[in-house]
Design a protein around this motif. Structure first.
Motif, PDB file in Angstrom:
ATOM      1  N   THR A 188       0.809  -1.220   0.000  1.00  0.00           N
ATOM      2  CA  THR A 188       0.000   0.000   0.000  1.00  0.00           C
ATOM      3  C   THR A 188       0.842   1.270   0.000  1.00  0.00           C
ATOM      4  N   GLY A 189       2.175   1.140   0.030  1.00  0.00           N
ATOM      5  CA  GLY A 189       3.038   2.310  -0.072  1.00  0.00           C
ATOM      6  C   GLY A 189       3.545   2.858   1.232  1.00  0.00           C
ATOM      7  N   ASN A 190       3.332   2.150   2.330  1.00  0.00           N
ATOM      8  CA  ASN A 190       3.849   2.576   3.632  1.00  0.00           C
ATOM      9  C   ASN A 190       5.275   2.076   3.824  1.00  0.00           C
ATOM     10  N   THR A 191       5.979   2.665   4.764  1.00  0.00           N
ATOM     11  CA  THR A 191       7.274   2.146   5.200  1.00  0.00           C
ATOM     12  C   THR A 191       7.131   1.607   6.619  1.00  0.00           C
ATOM     13  N   VAL A 192       8.111   0.828   7.068  1.00  0.00           N
ATOM     14  CA  VAL A 192       7.930  -0.003   8.252  1.00  0.00           C
ATOM     15  C   VAL A 192       9.103   0.106   9.217  1.00  0.00           C
ATOM     16  N   VAL A 193       8.777   0.139  10.507  1.00  0.00           N
ATOM     17  CA  VAL A 193       9.742  -0.159  11.564  1.00  0.00           C
ATOM     18  C   VAL A 193       9.132  -1.313  12.362  1.00  0.00           C
ATOM     19  N   LEU A 194       9.807  -2.441  12.346  1.00  0.00           N
ATOM     20  CA  LEU A 194       9.274  -3.645  12.982  1.00  0.00           C
ATOM     21  C   LEU A 194      10.129  -4.064  14.159  1.00  0.00           C
ATOM     22  N   LYS A 195       9.468  -4.457  15.254  1.00  0.00           N
ATOM     23  CA  LYS A 195      10.172  -5.019  16.400  1.00  0.00           C
ATOM     24  C   LYS A 195       9.742  -6.467  16.616  1.00  0.00           C
ATOM     25  N   PRO A 196      10.664  -7.421  16.455  1.00  0.00           N
ATOM     26  CA  PRO A 196      10.331  -8.813  16.743  1.00  0.00           C
ATOM     27  C   PRO A 196      10.335  -9.074  18.248  1.00  0.00           C
ATOM     28  N   ALA A 197       9.813 -10.218  18.640  1.00  0.00           N
ATOM     29  CA  ALA A 197       9.789 -10.584  20.058  1.00  0.00           C
ATOM     30  C   ALA A 197      11.210 -10.789  20.578  1.00  0.00           C
ATOM     31  N   GLU A 198      11.396 -10.537  21.860  1.00  0.00           N
ATOM     32  CA  GLU A 198      12.748 -10.600  22.420  1.00  0.00           C
ATOM     33  C   GLU A 198      13.307 -12.014  22.477  1.00  0.00           C
ATOM     34  N   THR A 199      12.443 -13.051  22.459  1.00  0.00           N
ATOM     35  CA  THR A 199      12.951 -14.428  22.498  1.00  0.00           C
ATOM     36  C   THR A 199      13.156 -15.017  21.107  1.00  0.00           C
ATOM     37  N   THR A 200      12.669 -14.330  20.058  1.00  0.00           N
ATOM     38  CA  THR A 200      12.800 -14.876  18.697  1.00  0.00           C
ATOM     39  C   THR A 200      13.164 -13.780  17.691  1.00  0.00           C
ATOM     40  N   PRO A 201      14.330 -13.177  17.826  1.00  0.00           N
ATOM     41  CA  PRO A 201      14.683 -12.073  16.916  1.00  0.00           C
ATOM     42  C   PRO A 201      15.330 -12.509  15.611  1.00  0.00           C
ATOM     43  N   LEU A 202      15.789 -13.759  15.515  1.00  0.00           N
ATOM     44  CA  LEU A 202      16.705 -14.108  14.425  1.00  0.00           C
ATOM     45  C   LEU A 202      16.054 -14.107  13.053  1.00  0.00           C
ATOM     46  N   SER A 203      14.839 -14.617  12.927  1.00  0.00           N
ATOM     47  CA  SER A 203      14.241 -14.681  11.590  1.00  0.00           C
ATOM     48  C   SER A 203      13.981 -13.275  11.040  1.00  0.00           C
ATOM     49  N   ALA A 204      13.648 -12.316  11.891  1.00  0.00           N
ATOM     50  CA  ALA A 204      13.461 -10.938  11.419  1.00  0.00           C
ATOM     51  C   ALA A 204      14.787 -10.353  10.941  1.00  0.00           C
ATOM     52  N   LEU A 205      15.874 -10.688  11.633  1.00  0.00           N
ATOM     53  CA  LEU A 205      17.186 -10.196  11.214  1.00  0.00           C
ATOM     54  C   LEU A 205      17.622 -10.848   9.909  1.00  0.00           C
ATOM     55  N   PHE A 206      17.287 -12.115   9.712  1.00  0.00           N
ATOM     56  CA  PHE A 206      17.558 -12.763   8.434  1.00  0.00           C
ATOM     57  C   PHE A 206      16.687 -12.148   7.341  1.00  0.00           C
ATOM     58  N   PHE A 207      15.467 -11.756   7.697  1.00  0.00           N
ATOM     59  CA  PHE A 207      14.601 -11.105   6.717  1.00  0.00           C
ATOM     60  C   PHE A 207      15.197  -9.764   6.275  1.00  0.00           C
ATOM     61  N   ALA A 208      15.868  -9.082   7.178  1.00  0.00           N
ATOM     62  CA  ALA A 208      16.542  -7.831   6.798  1.00  0.00           C
ATOM     63  C   ALA A 208      17.544  -8.094   5.674  1.00  0.00           C
ATOM     64  N   ASP A 209      18.244  -9.216   5.766  1.00  0.00           N
ATOM     65  CA  ASP A 209      19.184  -9.579   4.702  1.00  0.00           C
ATOM     66  C   ASP A 209      18.445  -9.881   3.410  1.00  0.00           C
ATOM     67  N   ILE A 210      17.257 -10.476   3.510  1.00  0.00           N
ATOM     68  CA  ILE A 210      16.445 -10.742   2.319  1.00  0.00           C
ATOM     69  C   ILE A 210      16.032  -9.428   1.653  1.00  0.00           C
ATOM     70  N   CYS A 211      15.702  -8.428   2.470  1.00  0.00           N
ATOM     71  CA  CYS A 211      15.355  -7.115   1.909  1.00  0.00           C
ATOM     72  C   CYS A 211      16.514  -6.534   1.110  1.00  0.00           C
ATOM     73  N   ARG A 212      17.721  -6.665   1.632  1.00  0.00           N
ATOM     74  CA  ARG A 212      18.894  -6.177   0.896  1.00  0.00           C
ATOM     75  C   ARG A 212      19.113  -6.995  -0.367  1.00  0.00           C
ATOM     76  N   GLN A 213      18.932  -8.316  -0.253  1.00  0.00           N
ATOM     77  CA  GLN A 213      19.107  -9.197  -1.402  1.00  0.00           C
ATOM     78  C   GLN A 213      18.106  -8.857  -2.507  1.00  0.00           C
TER      79      GLN A 213
END
Length: 490
Positions: A188-213
């Motif tokens: 829809t054209g929005n930008t995002v700041v996302l906070k993952p849960a404190e016990t499961t941060p890794l997949s969101a950080l890997f997703f950040a790499d996917i965004c760069r890729q």
């Protein structure tokens, strides 16, 4: 009796044994430490604090990650604000290309991401591989298709994006909840700041790499990690236009208080105490599988879990006997083993919560039963459990356990089933098991639940909206309806 018959009866076959079938950890490379993903780059925190994320199955430290402070959140929101103008100005078809790329990369890296999610979350690899990752890719594909068709979504001829979306996601479906939130926001054209849960941060950080890729422009997606204080800073930031939260009802109420009196748009997907209703004419073998999937999928750590089983009195004993037999076949153990049905509880805190409520069920007079199973000595584990003799006054029938605990109640009439199902402060999900289509349609209109499954449970599709009523929150995610929360329209 012949000698051959005697030998056959004496030599009964042993239970079928499953050889270990572990998925390799070698497919995922976890770095020792991770920073914040702000404006297209990984960066350190202003304060430099680090937290540890552990594997629930072994208590092994997987990695360190950064505790974002208010100053870091401010940097992320400003990066998202800077990126909003150029991103929202792109034609929808151009934004769609990025979402399609992300979806394809998720598919290409699905084995890696499934192993990562299982390690960090504790859920069985069979679920991350066969349920979570396909749905993650499907959501990005689905909303990519909407990006150039927003004028036809039913929200006005020229709907406009809101701006910066603050998104806070839970630990039970980390990557899937990320997809549910980021995909419609970007489409829809929005930008995002996302906070993952404190016990499961890794997949969101890997997703950040996917965004760069995928070549996503800098600042369109930002990931800030940390505990509840990070989430509070993000939700309360004046530069945020939209807040989306999935998690506990208590935290959802606090977020609603924070947002009240501002211009921020808010959607909440909170707790649940779903009723799974089995009538005497139900396909019972199918219903048993639906009951098991409804409460023991992801160790019961599902907001829409069918944690209250309502069984018509005439088939109560038959259903209970069949259910107990089925539970004896569930395999509890190593989440990376492809044979495992029930994995680890996500954290020590969640295990303590489940244990406390199960003890309360016994103390209040309900009868507890679990199949014989050996739990691993390391990690956080809870055996599949069901309670009979439960009344609507029991805590286990009223409070969200968020674990593999099923409360069994009975009913005589359809009216009684509806009354008991609706007798809860929650309103997220329900299931109906019957051969009568007319009964399904009538009850679906009477049940105060956002999602009602008929002769199935826990089935999701990106084209279908999901959300609740009452203390289960408001707003919808998924489908055409999921676009509305991210658009300004007449």
């Amino acid at each position: 009796m012949t000698e051959l018959t005697q030998q056959t009866e004496t030599a009964k076959p042993a239970a079928f044994a499953y050889a270990p079938a572990p998925e390799s950890r070698a497919v995922v490379d976890i770095a020792p430490s991770y920073g914040l993903f702000i404006d297209g780059e990984f960066t350190d925190s202003a304060a430099g604090g680090l937290r540890k994320t552990v594997s629930p199955a072994t208590e092994e430290v997987l990695a360190e990650y950064t505790q974002a402070e208010a100053e870091d959140v401010d940097r992320a929101v400003k990066a998202a604000r800077k990126a909003f103008g150029p991103w929202s100005a792109l034609p929808g078809a151009e934004r769609a290309k990025y979402l399609f790329r992300i979806a394809r990369i998720v598919q290409e890296r699905s084995r890696e991401l499934a192993v990562l999610e299982t390690l960090d979350n504790g859920k069985p690899i069979r679920e991350t591989r066969d349920a979570d990752l396909p749905l993650v890719a499907a959501h990005f594909f689905y909303y990519a298709g909407w990006a150039d068709k927003l004028a036809y979504a039913g929200f006005g001829a020229a709907p406009q994006p809101l701006g910066v979306a603050a998104q806070v996601i839970p630990w039970n479906f980390p990557l899937m909840m990320l997809a549910w939130k980021i995909a419609p926001a970007l489409a829809t054209g929005n930008t995002v700041v996302l906070k993952p849960a404190e016990t499961t941060p890794l997949s969101a950080l890997f997703f950040a790499d996917i965004c760069r890729q995928a070549g996503l422009p800098r600042g369109v997606v930002n990931i800030v990690t940390g505990d509840g204080s990070t989430g509070a800073s993000l939700v309360g930031h004046p530069g945020v236009d939209k807040v989306a939260f999935t998690g506990s009802t208590a935290v959802g109420k606090e977020i609603a208080r924070t947002v009240a009196g501002t211009d921020k748009r808010l959607t909440l997907e909170l707790g649940g105490k779903g009723a799974n209703i089995v009538f005497e004419d139900a396909p019972l073998d199918q219903a048993i599988e639906g009951i098991v999937n409804g409460i023991f999928f992801n160790q019961g750590q599902v907001c829409c879990a069918g944690s209250r089983l309502l069984v018509q009195e005439s088939v109560h004993d038959e259903v209970l006997d069949a259910l107990k037999r089925r539970l004896t076949t569930l395999r509890v153990g190593d989440p990376l083993d492809k044979n495992t049905d029930v994995g680890a509880i996500n954290s020590a805190e969640q295990l303590a919560r489940i244990t406390e409520l199960a003890a309360a069920g016994e103390a209040e007079g309900a009868e507890r039963w679990s199949p014989a199973c050996e739990l691993p000595s390391d990690g956080y584990w809870f055996a599949p459990t069901l309670f009979t003799g439960v009344t609507q006054a029991h805590r286990i029938a009223r409070e969200e356990v968020f674990g593999p605990v099923l409360s069994v109640l009975t009913f005589r009439t359809q009216e009684e089933a509806v009354a008991k199902a609706n007798n809860t402060p929650y309103g997220l999900s329900a299931g109906i098991w019957t051969e009568k289509g007319s009964r399904i349609l009538k009850m679906a209109n009477q049940l105060r639940a956002g999602v009602v499954w008929a002769n199935t449970f826990n089935k999701f599709d990106p084209a279908s909206p999901f959300g609740g009523y009452k203390e289960s929150g408001f707003g919808r995610e998924g489908g055409r309806h999921g676009l509305e929360a991210y658009l300004e329209h007449a």
